[in-house]
Design a protein around this motif. Structure first.
Motif, PDB file in Angstrom:
ATOM      1  N   ALA A  99      68.848  41.652  94.398  1.00 12.70           N
ATOM      2  CA  ALA A  99      68.819  42.748  95.360  1.00 12.70           C
ATOM      3  C   ALA A  99      68.607  42.155  96.750  1.00 12.70           C
ATOM      4  CB  ALA A  99      67.700  43.739  95.030  1.00 12.70           C
ATOM      5  N   ALA A 100      68.919  42.934  97.771  1.00 14.90           N
ATOM      6  CA  ALA A 100      68.730  42.479  99.143  1.00 14.90           C
ATOM      7  C   ALA A 100      67.249  42.509  99.526  1.00 14.90           C
ATOM      8  CB  ALA A 100      69.537  43.354 100.108  1.00 14.90           C
ATOM      9  N   ILE A 101      66.860  41.645 100.453  1.00 13.35           N
ATOM     10  CA  ILE A 101      65.507  41.642 101.019  1.00 13.35           C
ATOM     11  C   ILE A 101      65.543  42.380 102.352  1.00 13.35           C
ATOM     12  CG2 ILE A 101      63.668  40.209 101.988  1.00 13.35           C
ATOM     13  CD1 ILE A 101      64.511  37.991 100.055  1.00 13.35           C
ATOM     14  N   ASP A 102      64.687  43.375 102.495  1.00 13.50           N
ATOM     15  CA  ASP A 102      64.580  44.140 103.737  1.00 13.50           C
ATOM     16  C   ASP A 102      63.590  43.422 104.661  1.00 13.50           C
ATOM     17  OD1 ASP A 102      64.287  45.928 105.790  1.00 13.50           O
ATOM     18  OD2 ASP A 102      63.816  47.655 104.523  1.00 13.50           O
ATOM     19  N   LEU A 103      64.111  42.845 105.728  1.00  7.01           N
ATOM     20  CA  LEU A 103      63.273  42.083 106.642  1.00  7.01           C
ATOM     21  C   LEU A 103      62.308  42.960 107.431  1.00  7.01           C
ATOM     22  CD1 LEU A 103      66.001  39.622 107.978  1.00  7.01           C
ATOM     23  CD2 LEU A 103      64.049  39.025 106.535  1.00  7.01           C
ATOM     24  N   LEU A 104      62.597  44.241 107.541  1.00  5.58           N
ATOM     25  CA  LEU A 104      61.724  45.142 108.292  1.00  5.58           C
ATOM     26  C   LEU A 104      60.684  45.825 107.411  1.00  5.58           C
ATOM     27  CD1 LEU A 104      64.220  46.818 110.799  1.00  5.58           C
ATOM     28  CD2 LEU A 104      62.796  44.780 111.100  1.00  5.58           C
TER      29      LEU A 104
END
Length: 336
Positions: A99-104
């Protein structure tokens, strides 16, 4: 690339790649020596969760990973700043999740790291996301795609750490983009059917000189990509943060071109930012000065060059001659 399982071997990258007569399966980045180290051994164990690898290839390949998926918190610790050449403090990491990592996300923390993430675009250039300025360059967004390799930059003289918990994971993928921000001036350089981008962002707590709100430039690994950047106090920047400006200011705009030809500089968001202000592009080689409020593109010929001051962005009219412009004195206000 990032590896999504807890342990695998170099056999996952079979058959090996060949570079200058040497077979290797993948490359890891050595921050101390500022170079790639090849993995040349078959069956080599790759079990450091979150380590990033480079896999240069001229064609698409399918990789198969067998094992237990990474589903817990990942901590990258002991990230050093020890190199002495052109890229000290850079580390190649990998998103170890499917899954993608949400930097915010509040569940993504960076300690003693610049709040910037770089990742390859696939053609040899770098997308960039500036967390502090919530600003993407070259298509960068707040989401690090699943299994994507990415770069972090340690603050000088410190040891960095990054931690991601599963609460920071997202299935937004790579198609999520922020709407246009009205406090950003983007500069695009196009040539060879390729583009690169730099940006100026206006914010109230930034300084005119180099500061922590500025983002370093990471140059493309593919020489065909034209490169554009700002040069501030001998620092090459992809993003230059400025406070409000009420007087004349000159920002050097550099280019790196490795193939002679025709190139075009374009400025976007001009009408929103500078409707009642003066902003010019100066070509220091030809002496041409254009009013970006009237003409937001400039086409020029270039030989192979790396010049940190081929162009200037001029705010205000002081020192600008030969242009009839009756706009008001420049007043650009930062946004919180």
């Amino acid at each position: 690339i990032g590896i999504p399982v807890q342990s695998t071997t170099s056999d996952a990258f079979t058959p090996p790649y060949n570079h200058e007569g040497t077979d290797y399966y993948a490359l890891s980045w050595n921050e101390v020596n500022e170079q790639y180290d090849p993995i040349t051994t078959t069956g080599f164990t790759m079990d450091i969760v979150g380590q990033g690898f480079a896999i240069p290839s001229s064609s698409a390949r399918t990789l198969h990973f067998d094992g237990i998926l990474n589903t817990s918190t990942t901590t990258w610790s002991g990230l050093t700043y020890t190199g002495t050449n052109s890229a000290p403090g850079f580390h190649l990491l990998g998103n170890p999740y499917t899954a993608a990592i949400d930097l915010l996300s509040a569940s993504t923390t960076l300690t003693n790291l610049h709040l910037n993430i770089w990742y390859p675009t696939g053609g040899g250039n770098f997308a960039l996301y500036d967390i502090d300025n919530t600003l993407g360059i070259n298509g960068g967004t707040q989401y690090i795609p699943a299994m994507q390799g990415f770069w972090v930059y340690v603050m000088s003289g410190l040891t960095g750490t990054m931690e991601v918990t599963t609460e920071a994971l997202s299935h937004q993928g790579t198609s999520v983009y922020k709407s246009a921000q009205d406090n950003i001036l983007r500069i695009e350089l196009a040539g060879n059917n390729l583009t690169d981008e730099a940006a100026i962002i206006f914010r109230s707590n930034a300084q005119v000189g180099y500061d922590l709100y500025d983002t370093p430039k990471k140059f493309a690994t593919n020489d065909l990509y034209p490169q554009v950047y700002f040069n501030v106090e001998e620092e090459n920047l992809a993003i230059n943060a400025l406070c409000s400006i009420n007087e004349s200011l000159t920002i050097p705009l550099g280019i790196q071109i490795n193939s002679s030809g025709t190139y075009t500089l374009s400025a976007t968001n001009i009408k929103d930012l500078f409707t009642y202000s003066d902003i010019y592009l100066e070509d220091t080689y030809t002496g041409n000065i254009i009013d970006l409020n009237i003409q937001n593109q400039y086409t020029f010929e270039s030989d192979v060059v790396n010049s940190s001051n081929r162009f200037n962005i001029l705010f205000g009219k002081e020192g600008v001659t030969g242009i009839d412009n009756s706009k008001q004195t420049v007043q650009i206000y930062a946004f919180n």
